[in-house]
Design a protein around this motif. Structure first.
Motif, PDB file in Angstrom:
ATOM      1  N   LEU A 346      -6.040  54.075  40.186  1.00 20.60           N
ATOM      2  CA  LEU A 346      -6.842  53.045  39.526  1.00 20.60           C
ATOM      3  C   LEU A 346      -5.987  51.846  39.124  1.00 20.60           C
ATOM      4  O   LEU A 346      -6.400  50.700  39.284  1.00 20.60           O
ATOM      5  CB  LEU A 346      -7.514  53.646  38.282  1.00 20.60           C
ATOM      6  CG  LEU A 346      -8.384  52.677  37.460  1.00 20.60           C
ATOM      7  CD1 LEU A 346      -9.526  52.127  38.317  1.00 20.60           C
ATOM      8  CD2 LEU A 346      -8.928  53.377  36.219  1.00 20.60           C
ATOM      9  N   TRP A 347      -4.765  52.125  38.626  1.00 19.97           N
ATOM     10  CA  TRP A 347      -3.925  51.010  38.187  1.00 19.97           C
ATOM     11  C   TRP A 347      -3.518  50.117  39.347  1.00 19.97           C
ATOM     12  O   TRP A 347      -3.356  48.905  39.191  1.00 19.97           O
ATOM     13  CB  TRP A 347      -2.693  51.534  37.445  1.00 19.97           C
ATOM     14  CG  TRP A 347      -1.707  52.257  38.309  1.00 19.97           C
ATOM     15  CD1 TRP A 347      -1.667  53.577  38.590  1.00 19.97           C
ATOM     16  CD2 TRP A 347      -0.610  51.663  39.017  1.00 19.97           C
ATOM     17  NE1 TRP A 347      -0.628  53.875  39.430  1.00 19.97           N
ATOM     18  CE2 TRP A 347       0.045  52.722  39.707  1.00 19.97           C
ATOM     19  CE3 TRP A 347      -0.116  50.374  39.145  1.00 19.97           C
ATOM     20  CZ2 TRP A 347       1.162  52.501  40.499  1.00 19.97           C
ATOM     21  CZ3 TRP A 347       0.994  50.152  39.931  1.00 19.97           C
ATOM     22  CH2 TRP A 347       1.623  51.210  40.600  1.00 19.97           C
ATOM     23  N   VAL A 348      -3.353  50.761  40.562  1.00 17.98           N
ATOM     24  CA  VAL A 348      -3.036  49.970  41.745  1.00 17.98           C
ATOM     25  C   VAL A 348      -4.206  49.065  42.098  1.00 17.98           C
ATOM     26  O   VAL A 348      -4.035  47.875  42.422  1.00 17.98           O
ATOM     27  CB  VAL A 348      -2.670  50.889  42.926  1.00 17.98           C
ATOM     28  CG1 VAL A 348      -2.471  50.062  44.198  1.00 17.98           C
ATOM     29  CG2 VAL A 348      -1.424  51.700  42.621  1.00 17.98           C
ATOM     30  N   LYS A 349      -5.432  49.647  42.044  1.00 20.84           N
ATOM     31  CA  LYS A 349      -6.628  48.845  42.339  1.00 20.84           C
ATOM     32  C   LYS A 349      -6.754  47.682  41.359  1.00 20.84           C
ATOM     33  O   LYS A 349      -7.051  46.547  41.747  1.00 20.84           O
ATOM     34  CB  LYS A 349      -7.875  49.722  42.268  1.00 20.84           C
ATOM     35  CG  LYS A 349      -7.975  50.775  43.370  1.00 20.84           C
ATOM     36  CD  LYS A 349      -9.256  51.566  43.213  1.00 20.84           C
ATOM     37  CE  LYS A 349      -9.399  52.608  44.328  1.00 20.84           C
ATOM     38  NZ  LYS A 349     -10.627  53.411  44.194  1.00 20.84           N
ATOM     39  N   MET A 350      -6.515  47.978  40.067  1.00 23.81           N
ATOM     40  CA  MET A 350      -6.628  46.921  39.049  1.00 23.81           C
ATOM     41  C   MET A 350      -5.580  45.833  39.279  1.00 23.81           C
ATOM     42  O   MET A 350      -5.884  44.636  39.181  1.00 23.81           O
ATOM     43  CB  MET A 350      -6.462  47.533  37.655  1.00 23.81           C
ATOM     44  CG  MET A 350      -7.612  48.447  37.230  1.00 23.81           C
ATOM     45  SD  MET A 350      -7.339  49.175  35.609  1.00 23.81           S
ATOM     46  CE  MET A 350      -7.332  47.724  34.574  1.00 23.81           C
ATOM     47  N   ILE A 354      -6.380  41.993  40.079  1.00 25.65           N
ATOM     48  CA  ILE A 354      -5.913  40.893  39.221  1.00 25.65           C
ATOM     49  C   ILE A 354      -5.144  39.860  40.043  1.00 25.65           C
ATOM     50  O   ILE A 354      -5.337  38.649  39.899  1.00 25.65           O
ATOM     51  CB  ILE A 354      -5.037  41.443  38.074  1.00 25.65           C
ATOM     52  CG1 ILE A 354      -5.905  42.261  37.106  1.00 25.65           C
ATOM     53  CG2 ILE A 354      -4.337  40.312  37.333  1.00 25.65           C
ATOM     54  CD1 ILE A 354      -5.100  43.023  36.064  1.00 25.65           C
ATOM     55  N   CYS A 355      -4.253  40.375  40.929  1.00 25.34           N
ATOM     56  CA  CYS A 355      -3.463  39.462  41.765  1.00 25.34           C
ATOM     57  C   CYS A 355      -4.354  38.628  42.676  1.00 25.34           C
ATOM     58  O   CYS A 355      -4.156  37.414  42.830  1.00 25.34           O
ATOM     59  CB  CYS A 355      -2.457  40.250  42.600  1.00 25.34           C
ATOM     60  SG  CYS A 355      -1.143  41.023  41.614  1.00 25.34           S
ATOM     61  N   VAL A 356      -5.349  39.285  43.278  1.00 23.70           N
ATOM     62  CA  VAL A 356      -6.280  38.563  44.157  1.00 23.70           C
ATOM     63  C   VAL A 356      -7.033  37.500  43.371  1.00 23.70           C
ATOM     64  O   VAL A 356      -7.201  36.359  43.826  1.00 23.70           O
ATOM     65  CB  VAL A 356      -7.251  39.547  44.835  1.00 23.70           C
ATOM     66  CG1 VAL A 356      -8.364  38.785  45.553  1.00 23.70           C
ATOM     67  CG2 VAL A 356      -6.513  40.444  45.822  1.00 23.70           C
ATOM     68  N   CYS A 357      -7.485  37.856  42.175  1.00 21.96           N
ATOM     69  CA  CYS A 357      -8.232  36.890  41.342  1.00 21.96           C
ATOM     70  C   CYS A 357      -7.364  35.685  40.983  1.00 21.96           C
ATOM     71  O   CYS A 357      -7.822  34.543  41.029  1.00 21.96           O
ATOM     72  CB  CYS A 357      -8.730  37.570  40.069  1.00 21.96           C
ATOM     73  SG  CYS A 357     -10.063  38.748  40.355  1.00 21.96           S
ATOM     74  N   ILE A 358      -6.096  35.965  40.612  1.00 21.06           N
ATOM     75  CA  ILE A 358      -5.200  34.867  40.246  1.00 21.06           C
ATOM     76  C   ILE A 358      -4.989  33.934  41.431  1.00 21.06           C
ATOM     77  O   ILE A 358      -5.032  32.701  41.297  1.00 21.06           O
ATOM     78  CB  ILE A 358      -3.850  35.427  39.740  1.00 21.06           C
ATOM     79  CG1 ILE A 358      -4.043  36.139  38.393  1.00 21.06           C
ATOM     80  CG2 ILE A 358      -2.817  34.313  39.613  1.00 21.06           C
ATOM     81  CD1 ILE A 358      -2.801  36.858  37.903  1.00 21.06           C
ATOM     82  N   VAL A 359      -4.754  34.530  42.605  1.00 23.76           N
ATOM     83  CA  VAL A 359      -4.539  33.714  43.804  1.00 23.76           C
ATOM     84  C   VAL A 359      -5.773  32.881  44.116  1.00 23.76           C
ATOM     85  O   VAL A 359      -5.686  31.683  44.424  1.00 23.76           O
ATOM     86  CB  VAL A 359      -4.169  34.616  45.004  1.00 23.76           C
ATOM     87  CG1 VAL A 359      -4.154  33.803  46.294  1.00 23.76           C
ATOM     88  CG2 VAL A 359      -2.819  35.274  44.784  1.00 23.76           C
ATOM     89  N   VAL A 360      -6.954  33.495  44.025  1.00 23.58           N
ATOM     90  CA  VAL A 360      -8.205  32.778  44.312  1.00 23.58           C
ATOM     91  C   VAL A 360      -8.402  31.631  43.327  1.00 23.58           C
ATOM     92  O   VAL A 360      -8.767  30.507  43.706  1.00 23.58           O
ATOM     93  CB  VAL A 360      -9.400  33.748  44.279  1.00 23.58           C
ATOM     94  CG1 VAL A 360     -10.718  32.968  44.329  1.00 23.58           C
ATOM     95  CG2 VAL A 360      -9.333  34.730  45.441  1.00 23.58           C
ATOM     96  N   VAL A 361      -8.130  31.910  42.026  1.00 32.69           N
ATOM     97  CA  VAL A 361      -8.298  30.867  40.997  1.00 32.69           C
ATOM     98  C   VAL A 361      -7.338  29.705  41.258  1.00 32.69           C
ATOM     99  O   VAL A 361      -7.714  28.534  41.152  1.00 32.69           O
ATOM    100  CB  VAL A 361      -8.069  31.461  39.587  1.00 32.69           C
ATOM    101  CG1 VAL A 361      -7.965  30.345  38.550  1.00 32.69           C
ATOM    102  CG2 VAL A 361      -9.197  32.406  39.226  1.00 32.69           C
ATOM    103  N   LEU A 362      -6.086  30.034  41.612  1.00 34.20           N
ATOM    104  CA  LEU A 362      -5.103  28.980  41.890  1.00 34.20           C
ATOM    105  C   LEU A 362      -5.521  28.133  43.088  1.00 34.20           C
ATOM    106  O   LEU A 362      -5.420  26.902  43.062  1.00 34.20           O
ATOM    107  CB  LEU A 362      -3.731  29.595  42.133  1.00 34.20           C
ATOM    108  CG  LEU A 362      -3.019  30.183  40.908  1.00 34.20           C
ATOM    109  CD1 LEU A 362      -1.731  30.893  41.322  1.00 34.20           C
ATOM    110  CD2 LEU A 362      -2.720  29.104  39.881  1.00 34.20           C
ATOM    111  N   ILE A 363      -5.995  28.811  44.142  1.00 33.51           N
ATOM    112  CA  ILE A 363      -6.420  28.081  45.340  1.00 33.51           C
ATOM    113  C   ILE A 363      -7.611  27.187  45.026  1.00 33.51           C
ATOM    114  O   ILE A 363      -7.647  26.004  45.409  1.00 33.51           O
ATOM    115  CB  ILE A 363      -6.753  29.070  46.472  1.00 33.51           C
ATOM    116  CG1 ILE A 363      -5.478  29.777  46.952  1.00 33.51           C
ATOM    117  CG2 ILE A 363      -7.411  28.346  47.640  1.00 33.51           C
ATOM    118  CD1 ILE A 363      -5.732  30.875  47.951  1.00 33.51           C
TER     119      ILE A 363
END
Length: 740
Positions: A346-350, A354-363
């Protein structure tokens, strides 16, 4: 036949000898172990089992029945381990010692040892060994040699006056000291300094020890000071690490001789020794075995190790491929870690989420910012375009046939001037800088970037630029287009190649500049200004007439330029108030005082240009230590009949003096302090034309005496003087015409 058979047999034996020697450890049944020590080739026990004599070892049985390996029959150096991969071995080294005899009050018990490896391929490792001394009052010297007549000496001091301060595991000089050794050493001996003995500390420490030892295998104990445990606990010997290598050549040199090159196995590599000359061999990554034997490096089957791959393992030469079965995925590249898709922690999924969300927000943020900035820039460009009458220009361009005017993009002009590089500046003044540019069609142009723009110019720019673009006169620089996307519009003119009249007058002062050329240029400039004042609709006031704004084309024809400060005169009045603008030395004094701009302001400025041509002096020039106004100096000289003193020597001669006096009088009229009393520009142009015609007719050398007297004797009645001059000049012209 028997001799032929023997010959073939002899040749066969010769050819097979090298191969037999390479296979010696296996084909000759050579011993590969001695007690607990493995003996890998190139080392060998017995004659013919080693690569060379120096790699031969002896396997000897001691008094306890244990077999041990030694370097040679005459050597007592015991080999306890050999590593092919590291090119190292471990051998045993005797501990040197000395003990104080309190009964005899002297050092009577001692054993000073040495270690000689000069006949072996071994050299002491300088990275893993340390020369170590132990004792309460000990100074030990360490003498080393590298097989050459060159000795090195080092040593260390170990001191302690009591048991206090001694710490287990610490070898920093209190009871124990260590020092490093240099590279390439293969012989050493130990000596103790006799001035350091245990006489003062014999109550708790009687003996001192010194030895070269593998630093990783040594751990200091305080009992080594008070007992003989260091000697007896190690049976008088400790391990020392030695590096070994083959020959004394580098890999590059050794590989040239295929018959003696030792790395004979395929999938093997040569490694230069870092501790003296020579080299050793290793199997390549993914292989293991003995690189010194043909076929000795065998592929490692990584798939035999179950931890290598939790999925489907496929062995390949020198490597392996790990793939995951359906329903699982691999983390990393060929790592062997396969996970069920549904069993990702679960922690890997989280973390991934989170990393995907940060990248998407930055883009998204970057994209939104770029879009916003582009829209902002586009909005600003559109705003400037509207403010400067861009729509009006577009409509005129569409409605009028043959209207050759271009509205440029900012990027086009940046590209044309190499982003407005300072190297492309043609001239620079208070109103802006002019750059040379080359358009995409290879046409050379002059591009002016203005520095300031007042509100009146903003409102009227579209109308004024439309009128200026329709000016078509041979002595006026054509305006080709403009850029309206910037805060201050950029103007694009035709490029005039020969520079300015200012440069011709002042920068090339030593070159000859004839009077006829000066009058021609003056007349052409006057014709241009007369056109602006009298024939343009509405009239145009240049407002910055000066010699640097009169350009010269390839034929040195004058072309009036720089309409950055020009304004359109209103049709219902002769003058109007405006912000005072122009160049020092050329400005109309009346305009400076009142702010009322008229076409007569250009006339005054042109008068300064005329006297520049006559005197070849700048509008403000240095006379000794004093800066003087050219117009003031000229009028003063005219007033006291000293015109000759200010004239240029190149045109000063008796034949042309009367003609020069006529031009000087015309300049004085233009410089009248009252604008109403100055002539119109068309009158100035006509007068210059008449004077030039006078010069062209050789039978008219003098202006009538009446005119000369008026010039030489200043009249108190200026109105009468000007009128008389013109009437007499007309008489002279009638004389010329009748002479034809």
């Amino acid at each position: 036949m028997d001799w032929l058979l023997l010959y073939h047999l002899f040749i066969t034996v010769l050819i097979s000898v090298p191969y037999s020697l390479a296979e010696a450890p296996q084909s000759l049944g050579c011993q590969t172990t001695c007690g607990d020590v493995n003996i890998p080739y190139p080392f060998g026990i017995g004659q013919g089992c080693a690569l060379s004599k120096e790699f031969e070892l002896n396997c000897t049985r001691d008094k306890n029945g244990t077999y041990k390996a030694f370097t040679s029959e005459s050597s007592d150096v015991e080999v306890v381990n050999i590593s092919l991969f590291q090119g190292q071995a471990r051998v045993k080294n005797w501990i040197s010692w000395q003990c104080y005899n309190s009964t005899a009050n002297e050092i009577s018990d001692y054993s000073w040892g040495e270690l000689n490896l000069t006949t072996t391929p071994f050299r002491f490792s300088s990275t893993q060994n340390k020369f170590t001394a132990i004792g309460a009052q000990t100074l030990a010297y360490f003498y080393l040699q590298n097989g050459k007549p060159l000795w090195y000496r080092t040593g260390c001091v170990s001191v302690c006056l009591s048991m206090q301060g001694l710490v287990n595991g610490s070898c920093s000089g209190i009871g124990c000291c260590q020092t490093a050794i240099p590279l390439g050493m293969n012989y050493y001996t130990v000596r103790f300094d006799g001035n350091f003995n245990s006489s003062d500390v014999s109550s708790f420490s009687r003996c001192s020890y010194a030895v070269l030892i593998d630093a990783n295998s040594f751990n200091f104990s305080t009992t080594y000071i008070t007992t003989t445990n260091f000697w007896y606990g190690n049976n008088g010997q400790v391990p020392v690490v030695v590096d070994w290598s083959i020959g004394n050549e580098t890999c590059q040199a050794a590989q040239r001789n295929k018959t003696s090159y030792a790395c004979v196995s395929s999938n093997s590599s040569c490694i230069d020794s870092t501790n003296g000359p020579g080299y050793f061999c290793n199997c390549d990554k993914g292989y293991e075995g003995n690189p010194y034997l043909p076929g000795g490096c065998k592929d490692i089957d990584e798939c035999l190790n179950k931890s290598t791959c939790s999925g489907i393992c496929t062995n390949t030469p020198g490597s392996f491929i790990c793939s995951c079965p359906r329903g699982k995925h691999q983390v990393g590249n060929n790592t062997g870690d396969c996970y069920n898709n549904s069993r990702i922690p679960l922690w890997v999924k989280m973390l991934i989420g989170i990393c995907v969300c940060i990248v998407v927000v930055l883009i998204l943020s970057s994209f939104i910012y770029l879009v916003h900035e582009r829209r902002k820039i586009a909005t600003m460009k559109e705003k400037y375009f509207r403010e400067y009458g861009g729509q009006l220009l577009y409509q005129e361009m569409k409605s009028k046939q043959g209207f050759t005017f271009t509205i440029f993009k900012e990027e086009e002009l940046k590209e044309a001037t190499n982003n407005f590089d300072a190297k492309n500046i043609l001239g620079e003044g208070g109103n802006g800088a002019v750059y040379k540019g080359t358009l995409i069609n290879n046409e050379d142009v002059a591009i002016k970037r203005c520095k300031t723009f007042d509100e009146r110019q903003k409102k009227e720019f579209g109308k004024e630029i439309l009128i200026l673009s329709q000016i078509n006169h041979k002595n006026i620089v054509r305006i080709l287009g403009c850029c309206l996307e910037v805060e201050i519009p950029i103007l694009v003119y035709e490029f005039i190649p020969k520079g300015t009249l200012f440069d011709l007058i002042h920068s090339y002062h030593t070159s000859h500049f004839s009077l006829s050329s000066r009058l021609r240029i003056a007349q052409e400039a006057a014709e241009a200004l007369a056109y602006l004042h009298s024939w343009a609709s509405p009239p145009i006031v240049h407002r910055d007439v000066k010699s640097s704004n009169i350009l010269l084309d390839e034929n040195f024809m004058a072309k009036v330029s720089d309409f950055g400060a020009s304004v359109l005169a209103p049709s219902d009045q002769d003058q109007f108030a405006t912000l005072v603008q122009g160049t020092r030395g050329y400005l109309d004094p009346e305009y400076m005082q009142t702010g009322q701009l008229t076409v007569k302001s250009d006339v005054y400025s042109f008068g300064v240009v005329l006297i520049e041509l006559l005197t070849r002096k700048k509008a403000f020039y240095w006379d000794g230590a004093e800066e003087r106004s050219l117009s003031s100096a000229f009028l003063s000289a005219m007033k006291v009949n000293k015109l000759r003193e200010v004239l240029d020597d190149q045109i000063l001669n008796e034949e042309s003096m009367n003609l020069i006096s006529g031009v000087a009088e015309l300049a004085r009229e233009c410089l009248n302090m009252e604008g109403e009393k100055r002539p119109e520009m068309r009158e100035v142009a006509e007068t210059l034309d008449r004077l030039r015609k006078t010069m062209k007719h050789p039978w008219v050398h003098e202006i009538p005496e009446e005119i000369e007297s008026l010039i030489c004797e200043p009249s108190t009645n200026k109105e009468l003087e000007i009128t008389s001059y013109r009437s007499l000049e007309e008489k002279a012209m009638l004389t010329i015409e009748s002479g034809r």
